[in-house]
Write an enzyme that holds these catalytic residues in place. Structure first.
Site, PDB file in Angstrom:
ATOM      1  CB  ALA A 123     -28.300 -13.714  31.636  1.00  0.00           C
ATOM      2  CB  SER A 124     -27.010 -16.575  26.908  1.00  0.00           C
ATOM      3  OG  SER A 124     -26.068 -17.378  26.229  1.00  0.00           O
ATOM      4  CG  LEU A 125     -21.772 -14.187  23.580  1.00  0.00           C
ATOM      5  CD1 LEU A 125     -21.343 -12.760  23.896  1.00  0.00           C
ATOM      6  CD2 LEU A 125     -20.553 -15.046  23.234  1.00  0.00           C
ATOM      7  CE1 TYR A 126     -24.450 -18.355  19.489  1.00  0.00           C
ATOM      8  CE2 TYR A 126     -22.838 -17.793  21.175  1.00  0.00           C
ATOM      9  CZ  TYR A 126     -23.297 -18.658  20.202  1.00  0.00           C
ATOM     10  OH  TYR A 126     -22.615 -19.813  19.935  1.00  0.00           O
ATOM     11  CG  LEU A 127     -31.634 -17.902  21.016  1.00  0.00           C
ATOM     12  CD1 LEU A 127     -31.644 -19.145  21.896  1.00  0.00           C
ATOM     13  CD2 LEU A 127     -33.010 -17.220  21.053  1.00  0.00           C
ATOM     14  N   GLY A 128     -28.575 -19.063  19.604  1.00  0.00           N
ATOM     15  CA  GLY A 128     -28.330 -19.557  18.260  1.00  0.00           C
ATOM     16  C   GLY A 128     -29.593 -19.581  17.414  1.00  0.00           C
ATOM     17  CB  THR A 129     -30.155 -18.934  14.067  1.00  0.00           C
ATOM     18  OG1 THR A 129     -28.970 -19.432  13.418  1.00  0.00           O
ATOM     19  CG2 THR A 129     -29.890 -17.540  14.597  1.00  0.00           C
ATOM     20  N   GLY A 130     -30.492 -22.343  15.174  1.00  0.00           N
ATOM     21  CA  GLY A 130     -30.815 -23.659  14.642  1.00  0.00           C
ATOM     22  C   GLY A 130     -32.107 -24.227  15.214  1.00  0.00           C
ATOM     23  CG  HIS A 219     -18.636 -14.037  28.489  1.00  0.00           C
ATOM     24  ND1 HIS A 219     -17.898 -14.879  29.294  1.00  0.00           N
ATOM     25  CD2 HIS A 219     -18.600 -14.592  27.242  1.00  0.00           C
ATOM     26  CE1 HIS A 219     -17.420 -15.872  28.572  1.00  0.00           C
ATOM     27  NE2 HIS A 219     -17.831 -15.734  27.320  1.00  0.00           N
ATOM     28  CE  LYS A 221     -21.324 -16.931  28.415  1.00  0.00           C
ATOM     29  NZ  LYS A 221     -20.575 -17.990  27.819  1.00  0.00           N
ATOM     30  CG  ASP A 226     -41.199 -20.364  38.763  1.00  0.00           C
ATOM     31  OD1 ASP A 226     -41.501 -19.277  38.204  1.00  0.00           O
ATOM     32  OD2 ASP A 226     -41.842 -21.412  38.588  1.00  0.00           O
TER      33      ASP A 226
END
Length: 543
Positions: A123-130, A219, A221, A226
């Site tokens: 769970a996060s605000l977003y996942l980056g693309t690098g 928002h 995180k 498991d």
């Protein structure tokens, strides 16, 4: 436990819950308690049975009040009130570990994802693309491939919860990063994109993509593998893996607590848009749409679904107090309490706000609170409590050059100056009240780094280690309280090794800071332009 006994336990819970709660809540409790009892049987016991000292009636106060404040065994008397608001989980402090750096956070994420067997929840605000983010996605793929190779019916389930607006920004985004996995492992993979109900109608059409997340976001995180998980303020993006200072706590082999956060993320996912293999999004059947449906109906339905998780867990913890305690040796090991705190004001949920306000209000006169936020923007209520409190406060925030918006174009570039203006106003207020000795403001400095750490550490009078910390996603500002979905935990511990870790974490952050004085805001590089001062109220509410 025999089959008959295994059936009897959940049935007894059903009778208890039906006598206290509504049939709807009782039904939900039955489903979750059945699952938790089976999980507990597999693990061979339940740590929540040890919560009686926390919730028991407080013993009469000793004559020496100062000694009582210093006594470790009086911690439950200080903080047991939190269990009136949220579930209370008691764990072994040796299972709680503070991670010190972005790289350690990143390496732990990858290692735990690779070895997960039953569930991965991100769970996060977003996942980056690098490339670093792609390597993390590849770890998820490896785990899913291994799961399929080892079983005819793959056991591993992966659930990802992100914010819709931030996760959909640009042509290459969080969604495009995850689509290959979703297409290949459709039955094992779920991607949920939360959309705030406040971004709708003309507002949704007119606000540029770059700024639409200011209306409200997912928002939280939490990174779960498991029965272990990391709770943090860090997002899944390369800067958070390299040179953006945050906080990260790993809780290992805490099954019931992991179950709670897994169910919390599942509940938020249920009221979110579901990403399809063709990059389409749709709500689950029967769920009100967040921006096409009625706003009040959506918020009511979402609040009911999410608070069901919180209330059922809290009820279960309280009902378990009626069972026999484990032996004294096991009780001695369970020296740490973890209280999950959730804040989702757009949905009418404000548990974290209530608990935080009471912590700030009730901090003992001779205690010390170290409070940090990447964005110095305390709500009026929090600021008022700090100014009126008796405790000493050491507040740490980002200096302008380590603010994540430093050097940005347009209005965003004014954000560091706006926070400088807010900090200057706060400092002047403290000075006018003659509180400079009790309330001290610090700024974080580190070349080539940005600062995003948030939370607090609470030191009782006479103690050189903190006994409580708050860690998670809230920034103590307007957005955290009023606009976004937030979650953190209050960790109360008697474990000296864990207290040492928390002290080292706090000292490490403050060692890279300098204390603010009146001359700080008179320096030429701290000059705040008039137009920035005029837009600061807007920035306070949206950034």
């Amino acid at each position: 436990m025999g089959a008959a006994a295994a059936m009897a336990a959940p049935m007894s819970w059903r009778r208890l819950v039906y006598s206290v709660y509504s049939p709807a809540l009782a039904g939900a409790f039955t489903r979750i308690s059945d699952r938790l009892f089976r999980a507990r049987d597999r693990r061979g016991g339940s740590s929540v049975l040890l919560l009686a000292p926390l919730l028991a009636k407080a013993a009469p106060a000793p004559e020496n009040a100062a000694a009582a404040r210093c006594a470790p065994r009086s911690l439950h008397a200080h903080f047991r009130w939190m269990a009136e608001h949220v579930p209370a989980f008691r764990v072994n402090g040796a299972r709680v570990r503070v991670l010190a750096s972005p790289d350690q956070f990143y390496q732990t994420l990858k290692a735990r994802v690779r070895t997960a067997k039953r569930r991965v929840v991100l769970a996060s605000l977003y996942l980056g693309t690098g490339q670093l983010e792609q390597d993390l996605v590849d770890c998820v793929q490896e785990a899913l491939e291994r799961s399929q190779e080892n079983s005819h019916t793959p056991d591993l389930k992966v659930s990802v919860l992100l914010d819709y607006t931030r996760g959909s920004r640009g042509q290459v985004n969080s969604r495009t990063m995850l689509l290959p996995l979703l297409r290949r492992f459709t039955s094992q993979m779920r991607v949920s994109l939360y959309h705030t109900p406040d971004l709708r109608g003309l507002l949704r059409l007119l606000v540029p993509q770059r700024f639409n997340e200011t209306i409200g976001v997912q928002h939280i995180k939490v990174y779960l593998f498991d029965d272990s998980f990391i709770i943090s303020g860090a997002n899944l993006s390369d800067s958070y893996f390299t040179n953006r200072q945050d906080r990260y706590v790993l809780l290992e082999d805490c099954g019931e607590l992991a179950d709670f956060f897994s169910e919390l993320v599942e509940a938020v996912g249920d009221v979110s848009l579901q990403l399809g293999p063709d990059d389409s999004v749709a709500m689950r059947d029967g769920m009100v749409h967040p921006y096409k449906g009625d706003r009040q109906d959506f918020s009511a339905a979402a609040s009911k679904r999410i608070m069901e998780v919180v209330d059922v867990a809290r009820a279960r913890q309280q009902l378990l107090l009626g069972r026999h305690h484990q032996n004294s040796e096991e009780e001695e090991e369970e020296d740490t309490w973890v209280f999950p705190l959730v804040q989702m004001k757009p949905l009418g949920i404000q548990v974290d706000e209530q608990v935080t306000q009471r912590l700030l209000r009730d901090a003992d006169q001779d205690s010390t609170v170290y409070l940090t936020s990447g964005y110095f923007n305390l709500t009026r209520a929090y600021m008022r409590l700090v100014l009126r409190a008796g405790a000493g406060y050491r507040i740490l925030t980002a200096s302008p050059e380590v603010n994540g918006f430093f050097g940005a174009k347009g209005v965003a570039g004014a954000i560091p100056d706006a926070y400088t203006h807010i900090a200057g106003q706060f400092y002047e207020h403290v000075r006018r009240l003659g509180q400079q000795g009790r309330i001290r403001l610090h700024e974080y400095h580190r070349p080539e780094w940005t600062f995003h750490a948030k939370g607090l550490w609470y030191y009782l009078h006479g103690q050189d280690r903190p006994c409580l910390t708050l860690i998670g996603s809230p920034n103590f500002g307007y957005r955290s309280v009023h606009r976004d979905l937030e979650a953190q935990v209050a960790i109360v511990t008697e474990n000296e090794r864990l207290q040492d870790q928390l002290r080292e974490e706090q000292e490490m952050l403050y060692q890279s800071s300098s204390e603010v004085s009146g001359s700080t805001f008179k320096q030429p590089d701290r000059h705040v332009k008039l137009w920035v001062k005029l837009v600061t109220p807007f920035i306070k509410n949206f950034f």
